[in-house]
Design an enzyme around this catalytic site. Structure first.
Site, PDB file in Angstrom:
ATOM      1  N   ARG A  25       0.831  -1.211   0.000  1.00 32.41           N
ATOM      2  CA  ARG A  25       0.000   0.000   0.000  1.00 32.41           C
ATOM      3  C   ARG A  25       0.869   1.266   0.000  1.00 32.41           C
ATOM      4  O   ARG A  25       0.523   2.272  -0.603  1.00 32.41           O
ATOM      5  CB  ARG A  25      -0.907   0.007   1.238  1.00 32.41           C
ATOM      6  CG  ARG A  25      -1.933  -1.117   1.281  1.00 32.41           C
ATOM      7  CD  ARG A  25      -2.994  -0.949   0.217  1.00 32.41           C
ATOM      8  NE  ARG A  25      -4.013  -1.979   0.273  1.00 32.41           N
ATOM      9  CZ  ARG A  25      -5.159  -1.863   0.930  1.00 32.41           C
ATOM     10  NH1 ARG A  25      -5.415  -0.750   1.591  1.00 32.41           N
ATOM     11  NH2 ARG A  25      -6.035  -2.837   0.929  1.00 32.41           N
ATOM     12  N   GLU A 470      -3.186 -10.395   7.117  1.00 32.12           N
ATOM     13  CA  GLU A 470      -2.429 -10.752   5.926  1.00 32.12           C
ATOM     14  C   GLU A 470      -1.062 -10.078   5.964  1.00 32.12           C
ATOM     15  O   GLU A 470      -0.853  -9.123   6.717  1.00 32.12           O
ATOM     16  CB  GLU A 470      -3.185 -10.298   4.664  1.00 32.12           C
ATOM     17  CG  GLU A 470      -4.566 -10.901   4.513  1.00 32.12           C
ATOM     18  CD  GLU A 470      -5.342 -10.297   3.352  1.00 32.12           C
ATOM     19  OE1 GLU A 470      -4.794  -9.386   2.697  1.00 32.12           O
ATOM     20  OE2 GLU A 470      -6.483 -10.721   3.125  1.00 32.12           O
ATOM     21  N   ASN A 473      -0.737  -6.321   5.721  1.00 31.02           N
ATOM     22  CA  ASN A 473      -1.200  -5.542   6.874  1.00 31.02           C
ATOM     23  C   ASN A 473      -0.044  -5.101   7.770  1.00 31.02           C
ATOM     24  O   ASN A 473      -0.142  -4.096   8.483  1.00 31.02           O
ATOM     25  CB  ASN A 473      -2.177  -6.352   7.737  1.00 31.02           C
ATOM     26  CG  ASN A 473      -3.426  -6.797   7.002  1.00 31.02           C
ATOM     27  OD1 ASN A 473      -3.983  -7.834   7.290  1.00 31.02           O
ATOM     28  ND2 ASN A 473      -3.866  -5.998   6.035  1.00 31.02           N
ATOM     29  N   ARG A 476       1.476  -1.352   8.184  1.00 31.29           N
ATOM     30  CA  ARG A 476       0.839  -0.184   8.786  1.00 31.29           C
ATOM     31  C   ARG A 476      -0.114  -0.521   9.924  1.00 31.29           C
ATOM     32  O   ARG A 476      -0.616   0.370  10.584  1.00 31.29           O
ATOM     33  CB  ARG A 476       0.088   0.613   7.697  1.00 31.29           C
ATOM     34  CG  ARG A 476      -1.043  -0.140   7.102  1.00 31.29           C
ATOM     35  CD  ARG A 476      -1.519   0.418   5.780  1.00 31.29           C
ATOM     36  NE  ARG A 476      -2.736  -0.254   5.354  1.00 31.29           N
ATOM     37  CZ  ARG A 476      -2.779  -1.489   4.868  1.00 31.29           C
ATOM     38  NH1 ARG A 476      -1.664  -2.182   4.734  1.00 31.29           N
ATOM     39  NH2 ARG A 476      -3.932  -2.026   4.516  1.00 31.29           N
ATOM     40  N   LYS A 489      -8.087 -10.263  13.283  1.00 28.91           N
ATOM     41  CA  LYS A 489      -7.504  -8.969  13.652  1.00 28.91           C
ATOM     42  C   LYS A 489      -7.981  -8.493  15.020  1.00 28.91           C
ATOM     43  O   LYS A 489      -7.191  -8.000  15.829  1.00 28.91           O
ATOM     44  CB  LYS A 489      -7.856  -7.912  12.593  1.00 28.91           C
ATOM     45  CG  LYS A 489      -7.135  -8.066  11.284  1.00 28.91           C
ATOM     46  CD  LYS A 489      -7.511  -6.950  10.307  1.00 28.91           C
ATOM     47  CE  LYS A 489      -6.733  -7.068   9.009  1.00 28.91           C
ATOM     48  NZ  LYS A 489      -7.086  -5.997   8.059  1.00 28.91           N
ATOM     49  N   VAL A 515     -20.828  -5.440  11.387  1.00 23.94           N
ATOM     50  CA  VAL A 515     -22.042  -4.672  11.646  1.00 23.94           C
ATOM     51  C   VAL A 515     -22.905  -4.676  10.386  1.00 23.94           C
ATOM     52  O   VAL A 515     -22.394  -4.573   9.275  1.00 23.94           O
ATOM     53  CB  VAL A 515     -21.715  -3.225  12.068  1.00 23.94           C
ATOM     54  CG1 VAL A 515     -21.026  -3.211  13.418  1.00 23.94           C
ATOM     55  CG2 VAL A 515     -20.868  -2.511  11.025  1.00 23.94           C
ATOM     56  N   CYS A 595     -19.043   2.534 -23.861  1.00 28.49           N
ATOM     57  CA  CYS A 595     -18.615   2.463 -25.259  1.00 28.49           C
ATOM     58  C   CYS A 595     -17.144   2.864 -25.406  1.00 28.49           C
ATOM     59  O   CYS A 595     -16.437   2.381 -26.293  1.00 28.49           O
ATOM     60  CB  CYS A 595     -19.501   3.328 -26.146  1.00 28.49           C
ATOM     61  SG  CYS A 595     -19.462   5.083 -25.745  1.00 28.49           S
TER      62      CYS A 595
END
Length: 1012
Positions: A25, A470, A473, A476, A489, A515, A595
């Protein structure tokens, strides 16, 4: 010197770390060049209290060459207020030595060292030699001046920073000629040209459907200009904006005559910054404004922080918490520097000087860490030069007394010094629900653990996240380690922060249920009654909107935030005060016409989008259709009507199950070779047959002009790497569909592909092309076979019992599955068809995978801002002006704060209401009783009643139905109309009504809650 890792000899950049996806990332934020420069930079951080460790955390995660820390002072209990890598058993150990092992765990590719030393030692110029960047945290000005004099003279980048309670300060000196190679980090702008004037101004006119977006002083270069060819690849020309679609490039009178076409591309020009040393900068006023509502605050704090340093120098201690005598002395020192200072602000600086707050360290630490990365990489514009920030609005309405701010010998003393013991008790007894425990969630939990949120006898923290950890992750989401891969997690994060602060053990409850409507039996009325507020740490709009709706219904404060690369935002939603998250939304992103994607691409993102669709059309949908035919009774009869696209689906099932079913991997290669021919040669030849290169529009203009680029067919060449990459990826994916073993031997692929006999292709007459999305989609049948004949060629599903194909479920992060390989090759082949510059795999992966760029520095800063607002929520502030929504861009750098927007007021009769209001009916009333209530109490006539998707009643329903429904209990009515039983956990129903007043005008009223 202690060292955490044997990785002393590093490559220019840790390609292994990139291959593992560790920086996936972040690469989209910084790019490879900046990462390479960072990977060659050694950083020294002096001071390992809360601020220093925040900075160290983010730059270790970012991947610099090495991080060296220095702080020989012993750990004291108050350090645990903010230093999340310390534990109670570390009290008495040297700070840096105690921090080292946990800091080093964050990134095995970054060696972390400790300079050592003994208590009482100070940093010296001798110790800072050999580093590219030196960061001093909470170091007196006298020592800052000494070190900075040396760094400025020796070309070493210097940063000094400190936090004191709700105040923060930072200073940059990157030398007299610091080159910033990319001030903004934004993608260069480009656009299509319709004309260029040949005169002294050289006015360039762009397509009138797209604003050029340039600013005065930008530089551009050109390509694909016909006629005025001297501009193609020219030296960057400085522009002057003339309008949203026009700009001037200066004298073009000596160039050839312009004919047609052309693309402008913005050129990022380096910027040279001339930094002064601290000794000179203290006398100047180069401030970065962090809050435009406090425009006059920086000069006050500029004098205040100098006075504070002088106070410590004279008294050998910081001012005592809330002590009037010390505050007066600090103000007097400040007035010697600036006689116009705001005494009230400086007294607060004195009162809070011993304070140490995790949210403030997160805000300033994230900011400074990004400045360190700028110093290392020259990517983004550094701050120039002094930065001051405060959040005095976070103080409680009832200010603490001096007695209440005295140290208690607890880990929270740094916070008690600012807020007092009574408010600390409110923090520990607060009950908060964190939705998401990814990047923002990890930082939030870390801050909360340092603050003590939920750690008291009545406190509690709920955290939910359905995701598992993963590899990507780890860059960060700093609570996770390699050993945690594959685990939930929420569970790992909860355990990690309970280890940081043992007071949270048993007080933080991890959940995996997402949620949403499906979990309202879990997150029910009792659950929301047991919490004081919600904090979102989500990465999708749908879940944000849902939680917003829940918080409005249950009247709970909501703290919202998000990041995108170096950009971040925060929003505060307070019952009865502010609008909700869903009250205002960003406009939807402009979609590319289908298109354009299908026939007229003119940019690489068009071809990437096309190839992503091709991936589904070749390796996902056919396999799903075959499986549906084999497993669903009467699939063809019930699903397909043998017309248009449906006939193509039948043909597809026949093709994948009978006609082209491979038995060997060689047959997969042959299939891929023929697919290449169809997509990049035959289809292009057919398009050019239907619309020749010299085709004209109805107005006589060339059809292939402006955004429509005439394509050229490709001739397969097995020696072309892109051609062969396509064959390899497509063949392996096709083999996966059928459970065949793949291969990657390029010589083998080349040999088989070159041996394929490709059928002759002749374009067909009468094939229609969709020119505009407003045109009907042409029904150009790909097969002339009769549907009955197609169906009769299919084997009966019973004859293939248990046989299934394997659809390729798109997964962008597995570099061995050929998914991104196929999309990259397919996109670049189509780009070559249309003379568009191809994109590398990295860029293709971001666009096709819709990867959101992310970097730890922004996450740290944004969560710090959220927690500064949480103090206000815990205090229960009722004035709108106390809260702040925030927007930051660390690349520029820019801070913007605004008062939240007040909840919109609506009115019926003399009654004002907002989205936070509702009508509530208890004991499952009848519909007749509800209608009568509105007539009796509000002189309003109900004309329509609905619940969810069910229309329960309206004024024109008819007498028979009306007489039947009006006397029903509301729950009975809902079940009667919806034909579904109400779930046992549902205790209330949300109802909407349309009403009119006595003048028969429709009026809006709040929603209704019916208790059943």
């Amino acid at each position: 010197m202690a060292e955490s890792s044997s990785l002393a000899n590093k490559m220019d950049i840790d390609e292994a770390a990139i291959d593992e996806g560790l920086y996936s990332r972040q690469l989209y934020v910084l790019g490879h060049e900046a990462m390479k420069k960072m990977a060659a930079s050694n950083v020294l951080i002096v001071g390992m209290k809360g601020l220093g460790v925040e900075i160290a955390k983010d730059i270790v995660l970012a991947g610099v060459k090495s991080v060296t820390i220095y702080d020989p002072e012993p750990v004291i209990i108050q350090d645990l207020s903010t230093q999340f890598f310390l534990r109670p058993e570390d009290v008495g150990k040297p700070r840096a030595a105690a921090t080292l092992p946990r800091l080093a765990e964050l990134n095995t590719y970054v060696p972390v060292r400790d300079l050592g030393g003994k208590p009482g030692d100070e940093i010296t110029t001798e110790l800072v030699k050999g580093f590219h960047v030196v960061v001093l945290c909470n170091v007196p000005y006298k020592k800052q001046l000494e070190i900075n004099d040396w760094t400025h003279a020796n070309g070493v980048h210097f940063i000094a920073a400190e936090t004191r309670g709700l105040f923060g300060s930072a200073f940059n000196d990157f030398g007299p000629k610091f080159t910033c190679v990319d001030p903004t980090g934004e993608q260069p702008l480009n656009g299509m040209i319709v004309s260029i004037d040949k005169d002294k101004e050289g006015i360039v006119t762009c397509l009138d459907e797209t604003r050029h977006g340039l600013e005065d002083g930008d530089f551009v270069t050109f390509s694909e200009v016909q006629g005025m060819a001297e501009l193609n690849g020219c030296e960057p020309r400085k522009i002057t904006v003339k309008g949203p679609y026009t700009f001037s490039i200066g004298d073009t009178s000596n160039l050839s005559d312009y004919k047609t076409g052309g693309i402008f591309t913005q050129v990022k020009m380096p910027k040279i910054l001339n930094y002064k040393p601290l000794r000179d900068a203290l006398k100047s006023s180069e401030f970065l404004i962090t809050d435009f509502a406090k425009f006059d605050r920086p000069p006050v704090l500029h004098a205040g922080f100098q006075a504070l340093s002088e106070f410590v120098s004279r008294s050998n201690r910081l001012p005592r918490p809330r002590n009037e005598e010390d505050a007066t002395a600090l103000v007097a020192l400040a007035k010697q520097i600036d006689s116009e200072v705001d005494e009230k602000v400086l007294k607060e600086l004195a009162y809070q000087a011993t304070g140490d707050l995790s949210p403030m360290n997160a805000v300033l630490g994230g900011f400074v860490a990004q400045e360190v990365l700028k110093a290392c990489s020259a990517k983004f514009h550094p701050a120039f030069q002094h930065v001051y920030f405060d959040s005095l609005e976070s103080l409680p309405d009832n200010l603490p007394t001096e007695v209440e701010c005295q140290p208690t010998g607890s880990r929270y003393d740094g916070q008690i010094a600012v807020f007092g013991k009574p408010f600390q008790e409110k923090i520990t007894n607060h009950r908060q629900f964190l939705v998401g425990s990814g990047a923002i969630g990890c930082e939030m939990l870390k801050n909360w653990s340092m603050m003590g949120v939920g750690s008291g006898p009545d406190g509690l923290v709920h955290v939910t996240d359905l995701d598992t950890i993963e590899k990507s992750n780890l860059n960060r989401q700093f609570l996770f380690r390699a050993k945690d891969l594959g685990q939930f997690k929420s569970e790992v994060a909860a355990a990690a922060v309970a280890e940081m602060n043992p007071d949270l053990k048993g007080k933080i409850l991890a959940k995996q249920e997402p949620v949403g409507p499906a979990t309202e039996n879990i997150y029910d009325e009792a659950f929301f009654a047991g919490i004081d507020g919600v904090t979102n740490a989500l990465d999708n709009i749908k879940a944000r909107l849902y939680m917003d709706q829940r918080c409005v219904f249950y009247r709970k404060p909501l703290l919202e935030s998000g990041t995108l690369g170096t950009k971040g935002n925060t929003q505060v939603i307070i019952p009865d005060l502010t609008e909700s998250y869903s009250s205002s939304q960003d406009p939807p992103e402009k979609e590319t016409p289908s298109c354009t994607i299908k026939n007229f691409p003119n940019a690489i993102n068009h071809t990437i989008e096309w190839s992503r669709t091709q991936f589904d059309n070749l390796f996902v949908k056919p396999a799903q259709a075959v499986n549906a035919y084999l497993s669903e009774p009467n699939y063809l009869e019930s699903t397909l009507k043998y017309s248009g696209q449906q006939k193509e689906q039948v043909d597809q099932i026949v093709s994948y199950l009978v006609r082209n079913k491979p038995l060997t991997f060689e047959e997969c290669i042959i299939w891929a070779r023929l697919q290449f021919e169809r997509d990049y040669n035959n289809d292009i030849r057919q398009l050019l047959f239907s619309l020749p290169k010299d085709a004209k529009t109805s107005t006589g203009q060339p059809f292939w002009s402006g955004p429509k680029r005439a394509p050229d067919p490709l001739t397969f060449n097995s020696n072309d790497p892109i051609h062969l990459d396509y064959i390899i990826a497509a063949a392996n994916l096709h083999a996966f569909n059928y459970g065949l073993r793949g291969d990657t031997n390029r010589e083998f692929f080349r040999k088989v592909a070159d041996s394929v006999i490709v059928p002759e292709f002749s374009p067909k007459s009468g094939v229609k092309v969709q020119i505009s999305d407003n045109d009907p989609v042409p029904q150009n049948n790909t097969t002339d076979d009769d549907p009955e004949d197609l169906t009769s060629s299919l084997p009966a599903p019973s004859s293939l019992a248990g046989y299934r194909l394997n659809p390729c479920e798109f997964e962008k992060d597995d570099d061995t599955n050929f998914h991104i390989d196929f999309i990259t090759a397919a996109s670049n082949l189509r780009a070559i068809n249309y003379s568009i510059n191809p994109a590398d795999r990295h860029t293709t992966k971001q666009i096709a995978g819709k990867i959101i760029p992310a970097i730890a520095t922004t996450t740290s800063l944004v969560t710090g801002l959220v927690c500064l607002e949480l103090y206000k929520v815990i205090d229960g502030k009722k004035n709108l002006e106390a809260y702040k929504n925030g927007f930051v861009n660390l690349a520029l750098p820019f801070f913007g704060f605004s008062e939240p927007i007040a909840a919109k007021k609506s009115k019926y009769g003399e009654v004002e209401w907002t989205l936070w209001d509702r009508f509530e009916f208890k004991n499952d009333p009848t519909l007749k009783e509800i209608i009568a209530f509105f007539e009796r109490e509000h002189k309003l006539s109900v004309t329509m009643v609905s619940q969810g998707v069910s229309m329960l009643w309206n004024s024109w329903i008819g007498k028979k139905k009306s007489d039947e429904r009006l006397p029903m209990k509301f729950s009975q009515l809902v079940e009667h109309v919806s034909k579904k039983p109400i779930a046992p956990h549902v205790k209330y129903l949300i109802v909407e009504v349309m009403v009119s007043n006595e003048e028969d005008d429709d009026v809006e009223v709040p929603f209704i809650v019916v208790r059943i």
